[in-house]
Design a protein around this motif. Structure first.
Motif, PDB file in Angstrom:
ATOM      1  N   GLY A  30      -5.759  -3.955  -0.267  1.00 11.33           N
ATOM      2  CA  GLY A  30      -5.171  -3.925   0.996  1.00 11.33           C
ATOM      3  C   GLY A  30      -3.672  -4.227   0.949  1.00 11.33           C
ATOM      4  N   ARG A  31      -2.828  -4.048   1.838  1.00 15.31           N
ATOM      5  CA  ARG A  31      -1.430  -4.544   1.962  1.00 15.31           C
ATOM      6  C   ARG A  31      -1.362  -6.037   2.102  1.00 15.31           C
ATOM      7  NH1 ARG A  31       1.901  -0.007   3.886  1.00 15.31           N
ATOM      8  NH2 ARG A  31       0.490   1.867   3.907  1.00 15.31           N
ATOM      9  N   GLY A  32      -0.350  -6.300   1.256  1.00 11.17           N
ATOM     10  CA  GLY A  32       0.020  -7.810   0.998  1.00 11.17           C
ATOM     11  C   GLY A  32      -1.101  -8.604   0.121  1.00 11.17           C
ATOM     12  N   GLU A  33      -1.987  -8.136  -0.372  1.00  5.42           N
ATOM     13  CA  GLU A  33      -2.696  -8.618  -1.428  1.00  5.42           C
ATOM     14  C   GLU A  33      -2.003  -8.904  -2.850  1.00  5.42           C
ATOM     15  OE1 GLU A  33      -7.326  -7.931  -1.774  1.00  5.42           O
ATOM     16  OE2 GLU A  33      -6.563  -6.105  -1.224  1.00  5.42           O
ATOM     17  N   ARG A  78       6.479   7.218  -6.430  1.00  3.52           N
ATOM     18  CA  ARG A  78       7.420   6.471  -7.090  1.00  3.52           C
ATOM     19  C   ARG A  78       8.656   5.798  -6.141  1.00  3.52           C
ATOM     20  NH1 ARG A  78       8.535  11.058 -11.183  1.00  3.52           N
ATOM     21  NH2 ARG A  78       6.557  11.108 -12.631  1.00  3.52           N
ATOM     22  N   ARG A  79       8.712   6.177  -5.167  1.00  7.62           N
ATOM     23  CA  ARG A  79       9.622   5.860  -4.055  1.00  7.62           C
ATOM     24  C   ARG A  79       9.239   4.395  -3.506  1.00  7.62           C
ATOM     25  NH1 ARG A  79      10.936  11.109  -2.069  1.00  7.62           N
ATOM     26  NH2 ARG A  79      13.180  11.665  -2.897  1.00  7.62           N
ATOM     27  N   ARG A  80       7.808   4.401  -3.743  1.00  3.51           N
ATOM     28  CA  ARG A  80       7.393   3.167  -2.901  1.00  3.51           C
ATOM     29  C   ARG A  80       6.795   2.008  -3.853  1.00  3.51           C
ATOM     30  NH1 ARG A  80       7.131   7.147   0.116  1.00  3.51           N
ATOM     31  NH2 ARG A  80       7.257   6.989   2.566  1.00  3.51           N
ATOM     32  N   ILE A  81       7.096   2.221  -5.114  1.00  6.33           N
ATOM     33  CA  ILE A  81       6.465   1.419  -6.324  1.00  6.33           C
ATOM     34  C   ILE A  81       7.556   0.743  -7.017  1.00  6.33           C
ATOM     35  CG2 ILE A  81       4.120   2.111  -6.087  1.00  6.33           C
ATOM     36  CD1 ILE A  81       5.168   3.398  -8.972  1.00  6.33           C
ATOM     37  N   LEU A 158       4.913  -1.726  -2.965  1.00  2.00           N
ATOM     38  CA  LEU A 158       3.756  -2.281  -4.040  1.00  2.00           C
ATOM     39  C   LEU A 158       4.494  -2.309  -5.290  1.00  2.00           C
ATOM     40  CD1 LEU A 158       0.784  -2.254  -5.362  1.00  2.00           C
ATOM     41  CD2 LEU A 158       1.048  -0.025  -5.749  1.00  2.00           C
ATOM     42  N   ILE A 159       4.173  -3.635  -5.937  1.00  2.00           N
ATOM     43  CA  ILE A 159       4.895  -3.946  -7.377  1.00  2.00           C
ATOM     44  C   ILE A 159       3.671  -4.039  -8.295  1.00  2.00           C
ATOM     45  CG2 ILE A 159       6.044  -5.847  -8.281  1.00  2.00           C
ATOM     46  CD1 ILE A 159       7.260  -6.650  -5.849  1.00  2.00           C
ATOM     47  N   ILE A 160       3.873  -3.219  -9.318  1.00  2.00           N
ATOM     48  CA  ILE A 160       2.902  -3.168 -10.526  1.00  2.00           C
ATOM     49  C   ILE A 160       3.450  -3.799 -11.556  1.00  2.00           C
ATOM     50  CG2 ILE A 160       1.560  -1.654 -11.881  1.00  2.00           C
ATOM     51  CD1 ILE A 160       1.595   0.406  -9.591  1.00  2.00           C
ATOM     52  N   GLY A 184       4.498 -12.225  -3.516  1.00  3.93           N
ATOM     53  CA  GLY A 184       2.966 -11.895  -2.931  1.00  3.93           C
ATOM     54  C   GLY A 184       3.339 -12.192  -1.530  1.00  3.93           C
ATOM     55  N   GLU A 185       4.186 -12.834  -1.169  1.00  2.00           N
ATOM     56  CA  GLU A 185       4.583 -13.306   0.341  1.00  2.00           C
ATOM     57  C   GLU A 185       4.951 -11.985   0.927  1.00  2.00           C
ATOM     58  OE1 GLU A 185       7.164 -16.607   0.092  1.00  2.00           O
ATOM     59  OE2 GLU A 185       5.530 -17.658  -0.463  1.00  2.00           O
ATOM     60  N   ARG A 186       5.593 -11.010   0.463  1.00  2.69           N
ATOM     61  CA  ARG A 186       6.403  -9.892   0.979  1.00  2.69           C
ATOM     62  C   ARG A 186       5.987  -8.406   0.533  1.00  2.69           C
ATOM     63  NH1 ARG A 186      12.480  -9.488   3.091  1.00  2.69           N
ATOM     64  NH2 ARG A 186      11.354  -7.744   3.822  1.00  2.69           N
ATOM     65  N   HIS A 187       5.147  -8.603  -0.680  1.00  6.10           N
ATOM     66  CA  HIS A 187       4.902  -7.238  -1.113  1.00  6.10           C
ATOM     67  C   HIS A 187       3.449  -7.425  -1.441  1.00  6.10           C
ATOM     68  CE1 HIS A 187       9.176  -6.276  -2.137  1.00  6.10           C
ATOM     69  NE2 HIS A 187       9.469  -7.750  -2.197  1.00  6.10           N
ATOM     70  N   THR A 188       2.877  -6.239  -1.710  1.00  2.00           N
ATOM     71  CA  THR A 188       1.688  -5.950  -2.471  1.00  2.00           C
ATOM     72  C   THR A 188       1.878  -5.979  -3.949  1.00  2.00           C
ATOM     73  OG1 THR A 188       0.970  -4.470  -0.652  1.00  2.00           O
ATOM     74  CG2 THR A 188      -0.714  -4.564  -2.270  1.00  2.00           C
ATOM     75  N   VAL A 189       0.865  -6.802  -4.607  1.00  2.00           N
ATOM     76  CA  VAL A 189       1.388  -7.016  -6.122  1.00  2.00           C
ATOM     77  C   VAL A 189       0.095  -6.670  -6.852  1.00  2.00           C
ATOM     78  CG1 VAL A 189       2.104  -8.546  -7.898  1.00  2.00           C
ATOM     79  CG2 VAL A 189       3.090  -9.010  -5.526  1.00  2.00           C
TER      80      VAL A 189
END
Lengths: 319, 272
Positions: A30-33, A78-81, A158-160, A184-189
């Motif tokens: 989910g978003r923000g996890e 790719r634009r979103r990760i 999203l950060i991978i 993790g406070e601002r992105h999904t990781v």
């Protein structure tokens, strides 16, 4: 669009000649996890991440990031990760600022915006003092931060991060972990690691993976609670083993009891509960009721490490 | 920060994804390619070697001119000499071997290919970067000719038509050889293998030029084909200032073909 999970993976399979790296994987984030992929080397973590970053396609199954298919809508994905591959490959011949600006341009930021964002991530990752230095001359910890700054520079949803703390010394690991926590406070990781303490410290959810499959998925705390059913309570009581046995044999919550005499005329009592509940209160009450002296009362908690070893070992034995 | 962000916005929302024109991304990539060439020692070594060999070959040619008169412009004599090929054939593989192979070996290829950059954009940028670097290595030749012209007061040293033709030929020929190099580099993660492969392709094409000239009357189809693709004959024409459209079409179409194949190789990771 905002109700769509950040990552949705269904029956994902990736086969290489003679080997199945990912085997019918399904999960969603989910978003923000902040989710940690935990598994031994060769478990399929990196392959899954590469598929999610649309570097290579899956053999079958689907994976969507922010609702976009990683294969058919690769550009949107790719634009979103922000993806940091294993071993953090960056151009060692470039200067920190120059590298981040180049990456920002590649990721679609304009001249002015890329300058702003590079300033922000340099600050965020503690790179201001080394921004003009050549990356190859920096310590591994700083290089790792440059990799993280690169993943962040275009403000992705999203950060991978594939093994973000590998090869760092304890101080550097701590610094990188703190940074990830802040992310993790601002992105999904989504991060992968085979270091257990890392997920315990940084992640809100853990996916334990082995041989291309997910063996368990929950919060680190829940995993410990649910899977440590055989958690023991150990007490050392000033009484004879026979007396202790008599006092405890009628307690219904106890599944197993081991007694042994230890030095100083004490008896060591090891209890296993039936449903994983904490037996320390029961022990202390019975000891008080019998007027004994108690010199130790501990609950041996199963760490995530035990669970991990237990799960992955069981799998190996099945195989 | 996070709490306030969430409260202000109510929920997690997708940030607008950044978009930029493909041309700007392409230019950023070309700049990186050129920068990469000069950040490494290889770039300077290539420039130095080209300069040294060019200087040596011109000295040699001038020495020969002292022995007897020759009507041809010096540029033409230079391009018809073995020195030119000795420089051209090994230098192009060294320039292109880094393009894909080095990035694959260090892993930066994965980082590049997971940004919103198209495969064709990457291939074209790497090719353009290599071509610009290649032309840069030949620029000192102009300066050498200008100095000679100044010293000897002999206009043949920088005769505009021949110089333009020679540089056009050099660009076209370099494009074909560099596109072969890009393909070789995309096929492997080893720079050495990439360099050897593209050198072999280049030498293969050049060896065809060594056949004796065929004439239409010979009726030998193979001979005429070899004649048509002969790099030495093409360069001879260019250095005389003769721009034959057949030569231009040959090099442009060859370059396009090899760049197309390179793109397919880059895309092939999606088929596996």
């Amino acid at each position: 669009m905002d109700d769509v999970p950040m990552i949705e993976v269904r029956d994902l399979t990736k086969r290489y000649p003679g080997r199945t790296a990912v085997d019918g994987l399904s999960f969603s984030v989910g978003r923000g996890e902040v989710v940690g992929f935990l598994g031994p080397n060769g478990a399929g973590k990196s392959t899954t991440m590469r598929i999610l970053a649309s570097f290579m396609p899956a053999t079958s199954g689907t994976a969507r990031v922010a609702g976009f298919d990683v294969f058919h809508q690769a550009d949107e994905v790719r634009r979103r990760i922000g993806y940091m591959p294993e071993n953090n490959p960056i151009h060692l011949d470039m200067r920190v600022r120059e590298f981040l600006k180049f990456r920002a341009r590649l990721k679609g930021l304009g001249w002015r915006r890329s300058r702003e964002r590079v300033d922000t991530v340099l600050q965020q990752c503690g790179l201001m003092d080394v921004q003009k230095r050549i990356i190859g001359q920096l310590s591994k910890g700083f290089r790792q931060r440059v990799g993280l700054a690169d993943a962040l520079v275009h403000e992705p949803d999203l950060i991978i991060l594939d093994e973000p703390t590998i090869g760092l010394d304890p101080h550097q690991i701590r610094a990188v972990r703190t940074l990830i926590k802040q992310l993790g406070e601002r992105h999904t990781v989504l991060l992968s690691t085979h270091i257990l303490s890392e997920v315990e410290m940084t992640c809100s959810r853990v996916l334990i993976m082995n041989r291309g499959r997910i063996l368990a998925a929950d919060t680190p705390q829940n995993l410990e609670r649910h899977l440590s059913l055989d958690g023991q309570v150990v007490a050392e009581i000033a009484a004879t083993p026979a007396a202790v046995r008599e006092a405890f044999c009628d307690v219904p919550e106890i599944e197993r009891m081991d007694l042994s005499a230890v030095e100083g005329e004490y008896t060591r009592l090891a209890l296993t509960s039936k449903d994983g509940q904490d037996l320390r209160v029961v022990v202390s009450e019975l000891v008080r009721a019998n007027g004994w002296t108690l010199r130790e009362l501990t609950r041996s908690r199963h760490s995530l490490e035990d669970i991990f070893v237990h799960l992955t070992k069981a799998r190996k034995e099945d195989a | 920060m996070a709490a306030s962000w969430c409260v202000v916005h109510g929920a997690w929302r997708t940030r607008p994804a950044p978009r930029r024109s493909p041309l700007n991304v392409y230019l950023a990539l070309v700049r990186r390619e050129l920068g990469g060439a000069f950040n490494s020692l290889t770039g300077f070594v290539v420039v130095a070697v080209v300069l040294l060999l060019t200087g040596y070959s011109l000295t040699d040619i001038i020495g020969k001119l002292n022995g007897g008169a020759d009507d041809r412009p010096v540029v033409e004599m230079f391009y018809q000499s073995a020195y030119f090929w000795l420089i051209l054939l090994p230098v192009t593989p060294v320039i292109t071997m880094r393009s894909f192979a080095a990035e694959k070996a260090t892993g930066t290829y994965e980082a590049l290919m997971t940004t919103p950059v198209g495969d064709l954009q990457v291939v074209l940028a790497k090719f353009t970067g290599a071509l610009l670097f290649f032309l840069l290595t030949w620029l000192p030749l102009l300066a050498v000719l200008a100095v000679l012209r100044q010293v000897t007061k002999e206009p043949a040293f920088l005769e505009p038509r021949a110089t333009f033709g020679a540089f056009l030929g050099l660009t076209l020929m370099g494009s074909l050889l560099l596109s072969m190099g890009c393909l070789a580099s995309a096929l492997t993660r080893s720079q050495i293998i990439a360099a050897m492969l593209s050198f072999l392709m280049g030498v293969g094409l050049w060896v065809v030029s060594l056949r004796p000239e065929a004439t239409a009357a010979d009726g030998d189809v193979l001979g005429r084909v070899a004649d048509h693709v002969s790099m030495m004959r093409h360069m001879g024409d260019f250095a005389r200032g003769v721009v034959d459209s057949r030569h231009v079409v040959f090099y442009v179409s060859g370059t396009v073909l090899f760049l197309f194949l390179t793109t397919r190789v880059v895309e092939s990771r999606k088929w596996k």
